[in-house]
Design an enzyme around this catalytic site. Structure first.
Site, short mmCIF file in Angstrom:
data_model
loop_
_atom_site.label_atom_id
_atom_site.label_comp_id
_atom_site.label_asym_id
_atom_site.label_seq_id
_atom_site.Cartn_x
_atom_site.Cartn_y
_atom_site.Cartn_z
N TYR A 70 52.78 15.40 49.48
CA TYR A 70 53.47 16.69 49.56
C TYR A 70 54.87 16.62 48.94
O TYR A 70 55.50 17.65 48.70
CB TYR A 70 53.57 17.18 51.00
CG TYR A 70 52.23 17.50 51.66
CD1 TYR A 70 51.05 17.54 50.92
CD2 TYR A 70 52.15 17.76 53.01
CE1 TYR A 70 49.84 17.82 51.52
CE2 TYR A 70 50.93 18.05 53.62
CZ TYR A 70 49.78 18.08 52.86
OH TYR A 70 48.58 18.36 53.46
N LYS A 121 43.07 5.05 53.31
CA LYS A 121 41.95 5.06 52.36
C LYS A 121 42.13 3.82 51.46
O LYS A 121 42.23 3.91 50.24
CB LYS A 121 41.99 6.38 51.55
CG LYS A 121 40.78 6.63 50.67
CD LYS A 121 39.51 6.95 51.42
CE LYS A 121 38.35 7.12 50.46
NZ LYS A 121 37.03 7.11 51.11
N ASP A 158 37.80 8.90 55.96
CA ASP A 158 36.52 9.63 56.04
C ASP A 158 35.78 9.27 57.32
O ASP A 158 35.20 10.12 58.00
CB ASP A 158 35.66 9.42 54.79
CG ASP A 158 35.83 8.04 54.16
OD1 ASP A 158 36.60 7.22 54.70
OD2 ASP A 158 35.16 7.76 53.15
N ASP A 210 47.73 15.86 58.40
CA ASP A 210 47.66 17.32 58.37
C ASP A 210 46.22 17.77 58.62
O ASP A 210 45.93 18.62 59.48
CB ASP A 210 48.14 17.79 56.98
CG ASP A 210 48.42 19.27 56.92
OD1 ASP A 210 48.29 19.94 57.95
OD2 ASP A 210 48.75 19.76 55.82
N ASP A 250 44.22 19.28 62.40
CA ASP A 250 43.53 20.58 62.52
C ASP A 250 42.11 20.36 63.03
O ASP A 250 41.61 21.12 63.88
CB ASP A 250 43.47 21.29 61.16
CG ASP A 250 44.57 22.35 61.03
OD1 ASP A 250 45.66 22.10 61.56
OD2 ASP A 250 44.32 23.40 60.41
#
Ligand code: NAD
Length: 371
Positions: A142, A192, A224, A248, A252
């Site tokens: 970001y 990852k 994942d 992030d 959620d």
């Protein structure tokens, strides 16, 4: 009895409604425990673009820096979706995180027993869920440069950069271990590393930090797999630490374990100045202005402020107890309707929680613990 200066940035959409609710509850805490809270308001996001022509005006930043803590609602909405990148509401959010050095975003995910059936997952899977996502907030994709769109040799391209410095990883992982020490002593570091260089550095640093916390277990998990494990067996987690974008997305996803996005609070802790508290959810334009939003995520964020910024543990417990009591009594905002109970408006939920804070006694708290 303390005096505390709180910067309130309601932002857009339901941000306005839920922060108003959290302020009401903080006022009740002030009355009940004899503290003086001063609330000063600032613009951020779309509201700031409309008022001041920028998503994070200088005066908002000054107000935050001069305050003991910041309470934020949410930013964004369709009105500003077509704006150029520097005039998007989310820019204000990213800028305030960077400017206040809010590097550690703590997102507790708790499933209240009475809301287990509000989750789309089976109740026995989510009942007892209690973990914290520690999300790195000021680095990663970001913020990395270069970022943007270019046309090269007539071909249109876009680039974003995922960049982490070792020290950025170190401080967030240390925060996760410190937190785990006071909990179930397990850290799951999500990355990852099979693909990304930044994740390989992340993993190495997590191993180094773990050596300083021999009493805390460290496990690594690919992002994942973590996305799958959160749904398959969420009770295996205690503290999850991860980089900005993974955190992030996973938080959620995790919100569904607690029944609704409207239940998830967060604290963004600063390395150097005031910390910021905000619900995990966005501005929910689909229900904005309808008095339907669930104010609990914002109210629980205020409870985190009381505990983490002001050291007011009993006061934070009073708010958490009041929330639990309202839910146990069957009050539900519309997002929690699948768990049964009586549907109430934002204002009715706030009133109930406020009243419970004013009536709070330590005995009530003890009764809940031993019930
Ligand atoms: P959202 O979180 O605003 O809403 C997602 C869904 O959850 C909607 O159906 C909404 O009605 C529901 N919801 C969210 N909070 C709720 C609450 N407290 N009570 C009841 N229902 C609730 O996410 P979105 O729809 O993807 O984004 C809407 C806007 O918010 C966009 O502009 C986005 O950029 C912005 N956003 C801001 C933040 C932030 O300010 N921290 C976070 C996420 C999204």
């Amino acid at each position: 009895m303390g005096n505390y200066r709180i910067a309130v940035l309601p932002g857009d959409g339901i941000g306005q409604e839920v922060t108003a609710g959290a302020v009401e509850v903080l006022k009740a805490v002030g009355v009940r425990f004899g503290h003086e809270f001063t609330f000063e308001y600032g613009w951020i996001g779309g509201a700031a673009i409309d008022e001041a022509g920028t998503p994070l005006p200088e005066e908002t930043l000054r107000l935050c820096r001069e305050s003991d803590a910041v309470l934020l609602g949410a930013v964004g909405g369709p009105k500003w979706d077509g704006n150029p990148p520097h005039l998007r509401p989310e820019k204000g959010l990213l800028a305030i995180r960077k400017q206040l050095d809010l590097y550690a975003n703590l997102r507790p995910v708790v499933c209240y027993d009475c809301l287990a059936s509000a989750s789309p997952l089976k109740p026995d899977l989510v009942q007892g869920v209690d973990f914290v996502i520690v999300r790195e907030l000021t680095g990663g994709i970001y913020f990395g440069q270069p970022s943007g769109r270019v046309v090269e040799n007539g071909e249109e391209k876009a680039v974003d950069t995922l960049l982490y410095k070792k020290e950025e990883i170190e401080r967030i992982v240390r925060m996760a271990f410190t937190l785990a020490r006071g909990r179930k002593k397990k850290v799951t570091s999500v990355d990852k590393a099979n693909v990304l260089s930044s994740s390989r550095l992340w993993r190495e640093v997590a191993e180094e930090v773990a050596e300083q916390f021999p009493d805390v277990e460290l496990e690594h998990m690919l992002v994942d797999n973590a996305a799958m494990q959160l749904i398959r067996a969420p009770k295996q987690f205690d503290v999850i630490v991860t980089e900005n974008m993974f955190g992030d997305i996973l938080s959620d996803e995790a919100s569904m374990l607690s029944g609704s996005l409207g239940m998830l609070p967060s604290a963004s802790l600063s390395a150097s100045g005031p910390s910021l508290y905000e619900p995990v959810h966005g501005s929910a334009p689909d229900i904005a202005g309808m008095n339907k939003a669930n104010p609990i995520a914002a109210i629980l964020s205020a409870a985190m402020m009381l505990r983490l910024s002001f050291g007011l543990t009993a006061e934070a417990e009073a708010v958490e107890h009041a929330v639990r009591q309202a839910l146990d009594q069957g009050l539900r905002t519309a997002d929690l309707a699948p768990s049964g109970g009586r549907i109430v408006s934002t204002n009715e939920m706030v009133e109930e929680i406020k009243t419970a804070v004013l009536d709070y006694t330590a005995i009530a708290q003890i009764m809940t613990v031993y019930a």
